[in-house]
Design a protein around this motif. Structure first.
Motif, PDB file in Angstrom:
ATOM      1  N   SER A  21      48.534  36.383  28.838  1.00  0.00           N
ATOM      2  CA  SER A  21      48.748  37.782  28.807  1.00  0.00           C
ATOM      3  C   SER A  21      47.717  38.671  29.745  1.00  0.00           C
ATOM      4  O   SER A  21      47.775  39.785  29.741  1.00  0.00           O
ATOM      5  N   ARG A  22      47.299  37.818  30.733  1.00  0.00           N
ATOM      6  CA  ARG A  22      46.555  38.210  31.869  1.00  0.00           C
ATOM      7  C   ARG A  22      46.459  37.557  33.118  1.00  0.00           C
ATOM      8  O   ARG A  22      46.865  36.219  32.923  1.00  0.00           O
TER       9      ARG A  22
ATOM     10  N   ASP B  29      49.511  40.748  40.672  1.00  0.00           N
ATOM     11  CA  ASP B  29      48.718  41.303  39.432  1.00  0.00           C
ATOM     12  C   ASP B  29      48.954  42.615  39.022  1.00  0.00           C
ATOM     13  O   ASP B  29      49.097  43.698  39.571  1.00  0.00           O
TER      14      ASP B  29
ATOM     15  N   GLY C  59      47.604  43.615  35.701  1.00  0.00           N
ATOM     16  CA  GLY C  59      46.535  43.752  34.751  1.00  0.00           C
ATOM     17  C   GLY C  59      47.293  42.886  33.444  1.00  0.00           C
ATOM     18  O   GLY C  59      48.147  42.250  33.458  1.00  0.00           O
ATOM     19  N   PRO C  60      46.310  43.514  32.529  1.00  0.00           N
ATOM     20  CA  PRO C  60      46.712  42.852  31.058  1.00  0.00           C
ATOM     21  C   PRO C  60      48.219  43.379  30.594  1.00  0.00           C
ATOM     22  O   PRO C  60      48.470  44.543  31.031  1.00  0.00           O
ATOM     23  N   CYS C  61      48.760  42.450  29.882  1.00  0.00           N
ATOM     24  CA  CYS C  61      49.999  42.946  29.355  1.00  0.00           C
ATOM     25  C   CYS C  61      50.025  43.676  28.025  1.00  0.00           C
ATOM     26  O   CYS C  61      49.147  43.463  27.181  1.00  0.00           O
TER      27      CYS C  61
ATOM     28  N   ASP D  19      44.882  36.562  24.382  1.00  0.00           N
ATOM     29  CA  ASP D  19      43.896  36.916  25.086  1.00  0.00           C
ATOM     30  C   ASP D  19      42.597  36.042  24.007  1.00  0.00           C
ATOM     31  O   ASP D  19      41.834  35.407  24.689  1.00  0.00           O
TER      32      ASP D  19
END
Ligand code: AMP
Ligand code: MG
Length: 333
Positions: A153-154, A171, A173-175, A295
């Motif tokens: 997720s990252r 990239d 970022g986080p999902c 995460d």
């Protein structure tokens, strides 16, 4: 002041244009989506798709989801689009809902697991949509992890998950959603959830104006929905009961507790002897929990614990997706 030197290009962190060029040339790039990072390749390029299976070490009969830039392209892949499927696409796309529909004859059976159905989705992520559009209009993008392991997720999860030879990562970022899409099979006779996710069966029933078909009625095989999947390297044990979890945990374990009760000092959980950072709280809200789940599991997996002990959320519709992923992540008894 002299201008600062431009940073050295990092082949593992391509720009959008570089990522498009890689995919157009038949390569593989990890693509951000709102669900999890996917290993993206041109869906109509057999060699490129073969690279995805090889990189993931994924069994060849596990079908891949085709990611489209627009719902308007659905007819290029689906032989027919039932009214209910149209409604689902209208309500959910772009977004975390995958439609499994009868496939057109020219859909490569390499991506359908040899079946006559194809899985389609329009992701809700600007970079993903630009990559899909720039690289030919249809990309397979199974989760960018080795087969059976925790989904990423990252961007860091992708880079760490492939050891010495990670794919380049675009990239983003986080999902935002953090777990894989809901997968729903639709034909003229009705609809059926094949994998729970952000879109619950209750929400889909409201959109369809009809309940799902009874379990056990005709549906395509769903290879890839294995009892053990999405698993950390550290054995994971599930507990429906917090008291039993607290009694079982010791200092060598890592712990995932549900909700705000997991305070850093474990106050109120008198018997729990696991200190932070190896005792982490899963958010009490189901959507927030889904966003954080992989995460947190990646963090606990990196802690070098003997076991990960996790508290299972309640058996309610809102928690189905998180319960599904945790159950598959758990070590079979
Ligand atoms: P993912 O691994 O997240 O890319 O999701 C792919 C999953 O979607 C597969 O493992 C299947 O469970 C489901 N799926 C994809 N394509 C099909 C299909 N043609 N028929 C049935 N299920 C499918
Ligand atoms: Mg996966």
């Amino acid at each position: 002041m002299s201008p600062s030197p431009s940073p050295t290009p990092d082949p593992l962190r391509p720009s959008l244009d570089e990522a498009i060029a890689i995919v157009r040339a038949g390569g593989v790039v990890a693509m951000p989506t709102e669900t999890v990072y996917g290993l993206a390749a041109d869906a109509r390029n057999a060699d490129a798709v073969a690279k995805v299976f090889a990189l993931k070490e994924r069994p060849l009969d596990h079908p891949l989801i085709v990611h489209l830039a627009s719902a308007a392209d659905i007819g290029l892949w689906a032989a027919s689009v039932p009214e209910t499927a149209r409604r689902f696409a209208e309500a959910a796309w772009p977004g975390p809902l995958t439609l499994v529909l009868a496939a057109c004859d020219d859909v490569p059976r390499q991506i359908t697991g040899g079946q006559d159905t194809v899985a389609l989705r329009v992701p809700d992520h600007a970079l993903a949509l630009q990559l899909i559009q720039g690289a030919g209009g249809a990309l397979v993008a199974p989760s960018a992890n080795r087969f059976g392991r925790l989904s990423p997720s990252r961007p860091e999860h992708v880079l760490e998950g492939f050891g010495d030879a990670p794919p380049p990562v675009l990239d983003g970022g986080p999902c935002r959603v953090g777990i894989e899409s809901t997968v729903v099979f639709v034909d003229d006779a009705g609809w059926q959830v094949l994998r729970p996710g952000h879109w619950t069966a209750e929400a889909l029933a409201r959109i369809a104006g009809a309940p799902p078909r009874a379990a056990g009625s005709a549906a395509p095989r769903t290879p890839g929905q294995l009892a053990s999947h999405y698993a950390p390297r550290t054995p994971l044990l599930l507990f429906a009961d917090r008291a039993a979890l607290c009694a079982a945990a010791n200092e060598e374990d890592a712990v995932l507790l549900l909700g705000e009760r997991a305070r850093p000092d474990n106050e109120g959980d008198g018997r729990l002897t696991v200190p932070p950072p190896r005792c982490i709280a899963l958010p009490a809200d189901p959507q927030a929990a889904a966003t954080a789940l992989y995460d947190l599991l990646h963090q606990l997996d990196a802690a070098g614990a003997r076991y990960i002990l996790a508290e299972l959320p309640p058996d309610t519709p809102a928690w189905q997706a998180v319960r599904d992923r945790l159950t598959r992540a758990a070590t079979p008894a």
